[in-house]
Design a protein around this motif. Structure first.
Motif, short mmCIF file in Angstrom:
data_model
loop_
_atom_site.label_atom_id
_atom_site.label_comp_id
_atom_site.label_asym_id
_atom_site.label_seq_id
_atom_site.Cartn_x
_atom_site.Cartn_y
_atom_site.Cartn_z
N VAL A 38 -2.84 -21.75 2.60
CA VAL A 38 -3.34 -22.36 1.37
C VAL A 38 -3.86 -21.26 0.44
N THR A 39 -3.54 -21.35 -0.84
CA THR A 39 -3.99 -20.35 -1.80
C THR A 39 -5.42 -20.69 -2.23
N ALA A 40 -6.37 -20.37 -1.35
CA ALA A 40 -7.75 -20.79 -1.57
C ALA A 40 -8.64 -19.68 -2.11
N PHE A 41 -8.60 -18.50 -1.47
CA PHE A 41 -9.53 -17.43 -1.82
C PHE A 41 -8.77 -16.12 -1.98
N PRO A 42 -9.18 -15.26 -2.92
CA PRO A 42 -8.52 -13.96 -3.10
C PRO A 42 -9.04 -12.94 -2.10
N HIS A 43 -8.13 -12.21 -1.48
CA HIS A 43 -8.47 -11.14 -0.55
C HIS A 43 -7.86 -9.84 -1.06
N THR A 44 -8.67 -8.82 -1.24
CA THR A 44 -8.15 -7.51 -1.60
C THR A 44 -7.51 -6.88 -0.37
N THR A 45 -6.27 -6.46 -0.51
CA THR A 45 -5.50 -5.93 0.62
C THR A 45 -4.88 -4.61 0.20
N TYR A 46 -4.96 -3.61 1.11
CA TYR A 46 -4.48 -2.26 0.82
C TYR A 46 -3.27 -1.95 1.69
N LEU A 47 -2.22 -1.41 1.07
CA LEU A 47 -1.01 -1.05 1.79
C LEU A 47 -0.58 0.35 1.42
N SER A 48 -0.01 1.06 2.40
CA SER A 48 0.58 2.37 2.16
C SER A 48 1.97 2.39 2.81
N CYS A 49 2.99 2.52 1.99
CA CYS A 49 4.36 2.61 2.48
C CYS A 49 4.71 4.08 2.68
N SER A 50 4.99 4.47 3.90
CA SER A 50 5.27 5.87 4.19
C SER A 50 6.65 6.27 3.67
N LEU A 51 6.71 7.43 3.03
CA LEU A 51 7.97 7.99 2.55
C LEU A 51 8.36 9.24 3.31
#
Length: 211
Positions: free
Chosen positions: A166-179
């Motif tokens: 359910v699109t209830a609350f915003p969560h800050t999420t961090y991603l790093s795609c390795s190159l």
């Protein structure tokens, strides 16, 4: 399903968490970076390697990690004599781009806050709307192409399975795609990375960044 293993263990809501009560520094002195944290033989993160290539000693190490391992974190820190003091930190979801053969590629929408290249990574900060389900992320390698002018282009796609949350609350999420696996195929200053992200209210958006 092997292609997804690296990205399926996340739990949403990786908010920056405080690891010190030291309030003696002014806010202007704080720096916030995606960085590699390296642990020693005891499992303490004692060294921070920034995407700018700085190798910094951590004066208040994070304990309880796996020994002799490199972790990807987003870190808020203050420089001081002898190294840095970490004020807060959060793990970043990290992995190598995969072709995802024989796997359904899901692209549930996210709200992109920022995307940039830092050293051997593509760093992303997202707002993900969720309630109580586990979400899965991954980086899809859609192959290399050659442009008309001869420069090479790496095509990436963000995988996101919201698990019907359910699109209830915003969560800050961090991603790093390795190159790191493309160092022998792409040249800095010449080649590019095209990263497609399904953005809330926009649909698939292609972000073009220099390698």
């Amino acid at each position: 399903m092997k292609a997804l293993i690296f990205a399926l263990s996340l739990i949403l809501g990786c908010a920056i968490v405080s690891c010190t009560d030291d309030d003696d520094h002014q806010a202007a002195n704080f720096e916030m970076e995606f960085a590699d944290l390296k642990t020693d033989a005891s499992g303490a993160a004692t060294t921070l390697l920034t995407d700018k290539g700085e190798n910094l000693s951590v004066v208040n190490p994070i304990h309880g990690l796996v020994a002799d391992t490199t972790y990807r974190y987003i870190v808020v820190f203050v420089r001081q004599t002898g190294g840095i003091r970490i004020s807060s930190s959060a793990p970043a979801i990290t992995g190598d781009p995969s072709p995802f053969h024989n796997t359904t590629v899901l692209t549930d929408s996210v709200q992109l806050q920022s995307i940039w290249r830092g050293s051997h990574y593509m760093n992303l900060t997202l707002l993900v709307w969720a309630k109580n389900k586990r979400h899965a992320f991954g980086f899809v390698n859609q192959g290399l192409s050659t442009a008309e002018d001869g420069h090479h282009v790496l095509h990436l796609l963000l995988y996101h399975n919201a698990n019907n949350d359910v699109t209830a609350f915003p969560h800050t999420t961090y991603l790093s795609c390795s190159l790191k696996n493309f160092q022998d195929q792409l040249s800095s200053g010449r080649d590019s990375v095209f990263f497609i992200i399904n953005e809330t209210g926009k649909g698939p958006v292609e972000h073009r960044l220099a390698y």
